[in-house]
Design a protein around this motif. Structure first.
Motif, PDB file in Angstrom:
ATOM      1  N   LEU A   1       0.824  -1.205   0.000  1.00  0.00           N
ATOM      2  CA  LEU A   1       0.000   0.000   0.000  1.00  0.00           C
ATOM      3  C   LEU A   1       0.858   1.255   0.000  1.00  0.00           C
ATOM      4  N   TRP A   2       1.944   1.238   0.776  1.00  0.00           N
ATOM      5  CA  TRP A   2       2.832   2.398   0.795  1.00  0.00           C
ATOM      6  C   TRP A   2       3.547   2.564  -0.548  1.00  0.00           C
ATOM      7  N   GLY A   3       3.804   1.456  -1.229  1.00  0.00           N
ATOM      8  CA  GLY A   3       4.355   1.553  -2.575  1.00  0.00           C
ATOM      9  C   GLY A   3       3.373   2.209  -3.528  1.00  0.00           C
ATOM     10  N   ALA A   4       2.081   1.877  -3.372  1.00  0.00           N
ATOM     11  CA  ALA A   4       1.044   2.508  -4.192  1.00  0.00           C
ATOM     12  C   ALA A   4       0.944   3.997  -3.874  1.00  0.00           C
ATOM     13  N   PHE A   5       1.067   4.346  -2.588  1.00  0.00           N
ATOM     14  CA  PHE A   5       1.055   5.763  -2.198  1.00  0.00           C
ATOM     15  C   PHE A   5       2.227   6.521  -2.837  1.00  0.00           C
ATOM     16  N   LEU A   6       3.380   5.852  -2.891  1.00  0.00           N
ATOM     17  CA  LEU A   6       4.566   6.495  -3.460  1.00  0.00           C
ATOM     18  C   LEU A   6       4.349   6.837  -4.931  1.00  0.00           C
ATOM     19  N   VAL A   7       3.816   5.878  -5.686  1.00  0.00           N
ATOM     20  CA  VAL A   7       3.554   6.140  -7.099  1.00  0.00           C
ATOM     21  C   VAL A   7       2.488   7.226  -7.255  1.00  0.00           C
ATOM     22  N   MET A   8       1.455   7.187  -6.411  1.00  0.00           N
ATOM     23  CA  MET A   8       0.426   8.219  -6.464  1.00  0.00           C
ATOM     24  C   MET A   8       1.007   9.585  -6.117  1.00  0.00           C
ATOM     25  N   GLY A   9       1.923   9.607  -5.167  1.00  0.00           N
ATOM     26  CA  GLY A   9       2.555  10.873  -4.817  1.00  0.00           C
ATOM     27  C   GLY A   9       3.300  11.483  -5.991  1.00  0.00           C
ATOM     28  N   LEU A  10       3.944  10.616  -6.775  1.00  0.00           N
ATOM     29  CA  LEU A  10       4.643  11.087  -7.972  1.00  0.00           C
ATOM     30  C   LEU A  10       3.662  11.579  -9.041  1.00  0.00           C
ATOM     31  N   LEU A  11       2.684  10.732  -9.350  1.00  0.00           N
ATOM     32  CA  LEU A  11       1.801  11.015 -10.479  1.00  0.00           C
ATOM     33  C   LEU A  11       0.748  12.068 -10.177  1.00  0.00           C
ATOM     34  N   ASN A  12       0.272  12.114  -8.938  1.00  0.00           N
ATOM     35  CA  ASN A  12      -0.842  13.006  -8.619  1.00  0.00           C
ATOM     36  C   ASN A  12      -0.409  14.298  -7.930  1.00  0.00           C
ATOM     37  N   ASN A  13       0.849  14.333  -7.449  1.00  0.00           N
ATOM     38  CA  ASN A  13       1.299  15.521  -6.722  1.00  0.00           C
ATOM     39  C   ASN A  13       2.613  16.077  -7.244  1.00  0.00           C
ATOM     40  N   LEU A  14       3.691  15.332  -7.044  1.00  0.00           N
ATOM     41  CA  LEU A  14       5.019  15.882  -7.316  1.00  0.00           C
ATOM     42  C   LEU A  14       5.176  16.318  -8.769  1.00  0.00           C
ATOM     43  N   ILE A  15       4.854  15.445  -9.701  1.00  0.00           N
ATOM     44  CA  ILE A  15       5.039  15.782 -11.113  1.00  0.00           C
ATOM     45  C   ILE A  15       4.071  16.881 -11.570  1.00  0.00           C
ATOM     46  N   PRO A  16       2.746  16.709 -11.380  1.00  0.00           N
ATOM     47  CA  PRO A  16       1.846  17.755 -11.891  1.00  0.00           C
ATOM     48  C   PRO A  16       1.945  19.073 -11.136  1.00  0.00           C
ATOM     49  N   PHE A  17       2.097  19.024  -9.808  1.00  0.00           N
ATOM     50  CA  PHE A  17       2.231  20.275  -9.054  1.00  0.00           C
ATOM     51  C   PHE A  17       3.463  21.044  -9.519  1.00  0.00           C
ATOM     52  N   SER A  18       4.591  20.328  -9.676  1.00  0.00           N
ATOM     53  CA  SER A  18       5.832  20.987 -10.097  1.00  0.00           C
ATOM     54  C   SER A  18       5.690  21.580 -11.496  1.00  0.00           C
ATOM     55  N   LEU A  19       5.096  20.826 -12.414  1.00  0.00           N
ATOM     56  CA  LEU A  19       4.936  21.306 -13.783  1.00  0.00           C
ATOM     57  C   LEU A  19       4.014  22.516 -13.852  1.00  0.00           C
ATOM     58  N   LEU A  20       2.909  22.471 -13.115  1.00  0.00           N
ATOM     59  CA  LEU A  20       1.988  23.607 -13.126  1.00  0.00           C
ATOM     60  C   LEU A  20       2.627  24.828 -12.478  1.00  0.00           C
ATOM     61  N   ASN A  21       3.381  24.616 -11.400  1.00  0.00           N
ATOM     62  CA  ASN A  21       4.085  25.743 -10.770  1.00  0.00           C
ATOM     63  C   ASN A  21       5.105  26.349 -11.736  1.00  0.00           C
ATOM     64  N   PHE A  22       5.847  25.478 -12.417  1.00  0.00           N
ATOM     65  CA  PHE A  22       6.801  25.956 -13.418  1.00  0.00           C
ATOM     66  C   PHE A  22       6.088  26.751 -14.506  1.00  0.00           C
ATOM     67  N   ALA A  23       4.947  26.233 -14.957  1.00  0.00           N
ATOM     68  CA  ALA A  23       4.192  26.916 -16.012  1.00  0.00           C
ATOM     69  C   ALA A  23       3.741  28.294 -15.562  1.00  0.00           C
ATOM     70  N   GLN A  24       3.330  28.403 -14.297  1.00  0.00           N
ATOM     71  CA  GLN A  24       2.812  29.677 -13.811  1.00  0.00           C
ATOM     72  C   GLN A  24       3.891  30.737 -13.623  1.00  0.00           C
ATOM     73  N   LEU A  25       5.146  30.342 -13.740  1.00  0.00           N
ATOM     74  CA  LEU A  25       6.207  31.342 -13.751  1.00  0.00           C
ATOM     75  C   LEU A  25       6.165  32.170 -15.035  1.00  0.00           C
ATOM     76  N   THR A  26       5.535  31.607 -16.069  1.00  0.00           N
ATOM     77  CA  THR A  26       5.528  32.260 -17.385  1.00  0.00           C
ATOM     78  C   THR A  26       4.135  32.614 -17.873  1.00  0.00           C
ATOM     79  N   ILE A  27       3.190  31.690 -17.724  1.00  0.00           N
ATOM     80  CA  ILE A  27       1.849  31.937 -18.247  1.00  0.00           C
ATOM     81  C   ILE A  27       0.903  32.359 -17.130  1.00  0.00           C
TER      82      ILE A  27
END
Length: 305
Positions: A70-96
């Motif tokens: 279950l913690w392994g599933a949480f880790l993948v979810m943390g990457l896909l649902n938080n770390l990657i999209p949050f970081s990308l959207l934050n990066f995008a908002q520096l410009t757009i």
């Protein structure tokens, strides 16, 4: 789509509240990004949200997750649902603009349907879904602009980053369906956010420098909103609305988020998004209507008077 449910006034109010909470996150993030980096903002957002949810879990005496799987599933979810999209959207908002980023965020629904059809045996890519997805991505292309589709300038890269964030969200939805079915929403959210924080803290330190707590009042206010209301409370409200309204009705939230973000950006940030973004949002709206199917069904079977 799952079976549609009747929306009571209370559920409608919760849908609007959820859209308001998530729409305002784009505004809060833009404020915080004036002082801290994109990944540092992710670390702050997930850390404080996770702490709040764990306090709620302890207070309600909810069973704690102990399974390594279950913690392994949480880790993948943390990457896909938080770390990657949050970081990308934050990066995008520096410009757009924050409103434009929220329009791209609406593409999440289309990725979700497409990826579910590819990876989940109980989801089929029907003609209506195919048409809806096509209209959605026409909307994305319109919002980006034909002249920016092949360019690699900062503005185009920011828009591509925002679009990739929605792809990550779509993958997260498939992963959750396959590996987190039956898990308590509060526990799943807390575990996912905890894993995100564990990954984001060292990554932010390496890429953006030591994380400082000596921040301005406006930055702390933005972080507090994004983490407590825009993440912890919004996740709990999301699962509450999902149970009451069904996944199909949650498409309404996707349509309500951009107007909130655009309005806040216009009033408080003096943002002005290009006309093509509104045209793109119109295509996205039409695509979501087709995916939902109810309005078209009513028009098809409406008897003449």
């Amino acid at each position: 789509m799952s079976t549609q449910k009747h929306l009571t006034p209370r559920v409608w109010a919760e849908l609007f509240l959820l859209a308001l909470l998530w729409g305002a996150v784009f505004f809060a993030n833009r404020i915080a990004l004036d002082e801290i980096g994109p990944i540092t903002l992710v670390a702050h957002r997930t850390l404080w949200a996770a702490l709040l949810l764990w306090l709620m879990i302890l207070a309600t005496r909810t069973a704690l997750p102990r399974s390594p799987r279950l913690w392994g599933a949480f880790l993948v979810m943390g990457l896909l649902n938080n770390l990657i999209p949050f970081s990308l959207l934050n990066f995008a908002q520096l410009t757009i603009e924050s409103g434009l980023a929220s329009i791209f965020n609406a593409a999440t629904a289309f990725w979700g349907v497409l990826l579910a059809a590819l990876f989940l045996p109980d989801e089929r890519l029907t003609l209506a879904k195919t048409l809806g997805i096509t209209l959605g991505f026409i909307g994305v292309a319109t919002a980006i602009g034909l002249s920016h589709l092949t360019a690699l300038d900062p503005h185009s890269l920011a828009q591509i980053a925002a679009l990739l964030a929605t792809l990550s969200y779509g993958l997260a939805g498939v992963w959750a369906r396959k590996h987190l079915a039956g898990c308590s929403p509060m526990v799943a959210s807390a575990g996912m956010l905890t894993c995100t924080t564990i990954l984001a803290l060292p990554l932010a330190h390496v890429t953006e420098g030591p994380i400082s707590l000596s921040l301005s009042a406006s930055t702390w206010a933005a972080i507090a909103y994004a983490s407590i209301l825009g993440t912890a409370v919004a996740y709990l409200l999301y699962y509450r609305v999902l149970a009451a309204a069904g996944s199909g009705n949650l498409l309404v939230v996707t349509l309500l988020i951009p107007p909130v973000a655009i309005l806040l950006g216009t009033i408080f940030l003096n943002e002005s998004i290009p006309p093509r973004a509104y045209a793109g949002f119109a295509f996205l709206t039409l695509g979501l209507i087709v995916l939902d199917g109810r309005l078209l069904a009513r028009l098809r079977f409406k008897k003449p008077t």
